[in-house]
Design a protein around this motif. Sequence first.
Motif, PDB file in Angstrom:
ATOM      1  N   VAL A   1      51.449  16.339  67.422  1.00 27.07           N
ATOM      2  CA  VAL A   1      50.230  15.536  67.341  1.00 27.07           C
ATOM      3  C   VAL A   1      49.029  16.333  67.842  1.00 27.07           C
ATOM      4  O   VAL A   1      47.958  16.327  67.247  1.00 27.07           O
TER       5      VAL A   1
ATOM      6  N   GLU B   1      46.461   9.073  64.617  1.00 27.71           N
ATOM      7  CA  GLU B   1      47.083   7.736  64.674  1.00 27.71           C
ATOM      8  C   GLU B   1      48.134   7.585  63.579  1.00 27.71           C
ATOM      9  O   GLU B   1      49.216   7.040  63.811  1.00 27.71           O
ATOM     10  N   GLN B   2      47.797   8.070  62.382  1.00 32.22           N
ATOM     11  CA  GLN B   2      48.756   7.987  61.276  1.00 32.22           C
ATOM     12  C   GLN B   2      50.029   8.757  61.598  1.00 32.22           C
ATOM     13  O   GLN B   2      51.139   8.287  61.350  1.00 32.22           O
TER      14      GLN B   2
ATOM     15  N   GLN C   1      51.201   9.545  64.532  1.00 35.71           N
ATOM     16  CA  GLN C   1      51.935   8.915  65.629  1.00 35.71           C
ATOM     17  C   GLN C   1      52.747   7.712  65.151  1.00 35.71           C
ATOM     18  O   GLN C   1      53.793   7.395  65.718  1.00 35.71           O
ATOM     19  N   SER C   2      52.251   7.053  64.108  1.00 35.24           N
ATOM     20  CA  SER C   2      52.925   5.824  63.689  1.00 35.24           C
ATOM     21  C   SER C   2      53.849   6.033  62.494  1.00 35.24           C
ATOM     22  O   SER C   2      54.481   5.101  62.025  1.00 35.24           O
ATOM     23  N   ASP C   3      53.904   7.251  61.983  1.00 35.92           N
ATOM     24  CA  ASP C   3      54.721   7.517  60.796  1.00 35.92           C
ATOM     25  C   ASP C   3      55.871   8.462  61.141  1.00 35.92           C
ATOM     26  O   ASP C   3      55.717   9.682  61.143  1.00 35.92           O
ATOM     27  N   ASP C   4      57.018   7.866  61.429  1.00 38.95           N
ATOM     28  CA  ASP C   4      58.175   8.656  61.851  1.00 38.95           C
ATOM     29  C   ASP C   4      58.627   9.661  60.812  1.00 38.95           C
ATOM     30  O   ASP C   4      59.036  10.768  61.141  1.00 38.95           O
TER      31      ASP C   4
END
Lengths: 350, 136
Positions: B45, B85-86, B88-91
């Motif tokens: 990140v 943010e994308q 962090q939220s997209d495994d």
Amino acid sequence: MMASTHTPSALPSDSVAGDVAKLAAAAAASQAAESAEAEAYEKTHVHGVYEAIAPHFSATRYKPWPAVASFLQSRPPGAVGLDVGCGNGKYLGLNPSVYMVGSDRSASLVALAHSRGRQLQEQQAQEAKKRIAQGELDATTGTGGESSGAAIATEVLVADGLSLPFRERAADFVICIAVIHHMSTRTRRQEAIRHLLRCVRTGQAGQPGGQILVYVWALEQGNSRRGWDEGGEQDLLVPWVLKSQQKQPKRLKQRKGQKRTRDQDSSGVAASNNSGEAPPSEATAGATTAATEPDPGHTDPVFKRYYHLYRKGELEEDVLAAGGAVITSGYERDNWWVVAANEPLPSQST
Amino acid sequence: MKLLTLNFLTCAVKTCKSSSDSFPLHPKDAELASDDVEVNPELLVNLLPRLDWKALKTTSAEVFLPSCIYPLGFPQLPDSPPTIEQLQSDDKLLKDLHSLLMETNLMEGKLVCGVCGHEYAVREGIPNFLLPSHLV
């Protein structure tokens, strides 16, 4: 290459110190030399030597300088760093939250750094697996295993400090430890610093630029027994004795052996009276290697490395000449160091 | 050498650096290997804003050309870089990026400059950027 310890008493102690003085001035000739000549000179007296002594040299380089370690530890997470003249890669992976790429002129040292980084990576992967297995057990009790993050130390390449292959202005920081003092003219030393500065980001509004940390051997070594100090000859050929295993040394415990060897210069000139926790000083060596055949009755091969010993203030002058701005500077155990950045001029390019 | 590193390398020849075509270098006769590396989401990140996304797309397309056999398949990257943010939220994206940047290694082959055409050899995962004297 396996290294073993030996008793330091086998090294000739004071005679070589005299040789160092006699060898001085050899570099004076190179001062006026053209770039090509200087390059050829360094090929013989720097690059060739490191190729020849790489495993021996590497065995003596295992402990980071405190000022370098604290610089690396204070970089923000995700910072991209370069180690120009990374040697055996001892600084790569020191801070696991940054990503570093190392380069060195010596292919042998780069290969050593690479296998070191690979070992670290495999070890970390194993530990991660164990932690995950443990974490699965802990999950039922709600205390999951936390990942500490893996350090990256595998990224190394062979390159010349005056022809670096790094994308310009991309790095957040560069370290260059005990490298620039091997360049045989002032123009080349300043040019080397200019190349480092070109690698780091320039500052923008509200965002400071990338920093470089440069470490060089000092002329002022009053506390060491090498005999160099203010006013002395700055351009020297410093011998590195590649000890063969003439006498099988009695086996010392590894830790004790390392401590002994740390106090002994390869040339036989005793280094400063280090206390137990001190880092190895530059050109400190002592561990023998199997690099040369044991040949009783023959003298050990001696390799002479060129050094320019920096006098007080000279490193800062070179940074300014290279277009950089000094942020902080200091002295640490026989070395001068400087932290610098690009001069924050909007007009500056390339 | 990790593909991540290719995102920070360019030609060592002075005169090439001013041209945008010297970056990224183009892999040729690439042999890849995949490593098992612990995922470090925080590092990824934080690295994201430092990546040249366009160059990364180029590298990943070139390196996974059909001629290069790659057992894990071709991780697809979005055309534009994700926001922090994308990511962090997209495994899945995080895993793909990790696999591409951290686990994929260029072991053997060459890196070619798009300007001067010089080929830098990569052997046992180590590229060599020493220049022949006429290019220094």
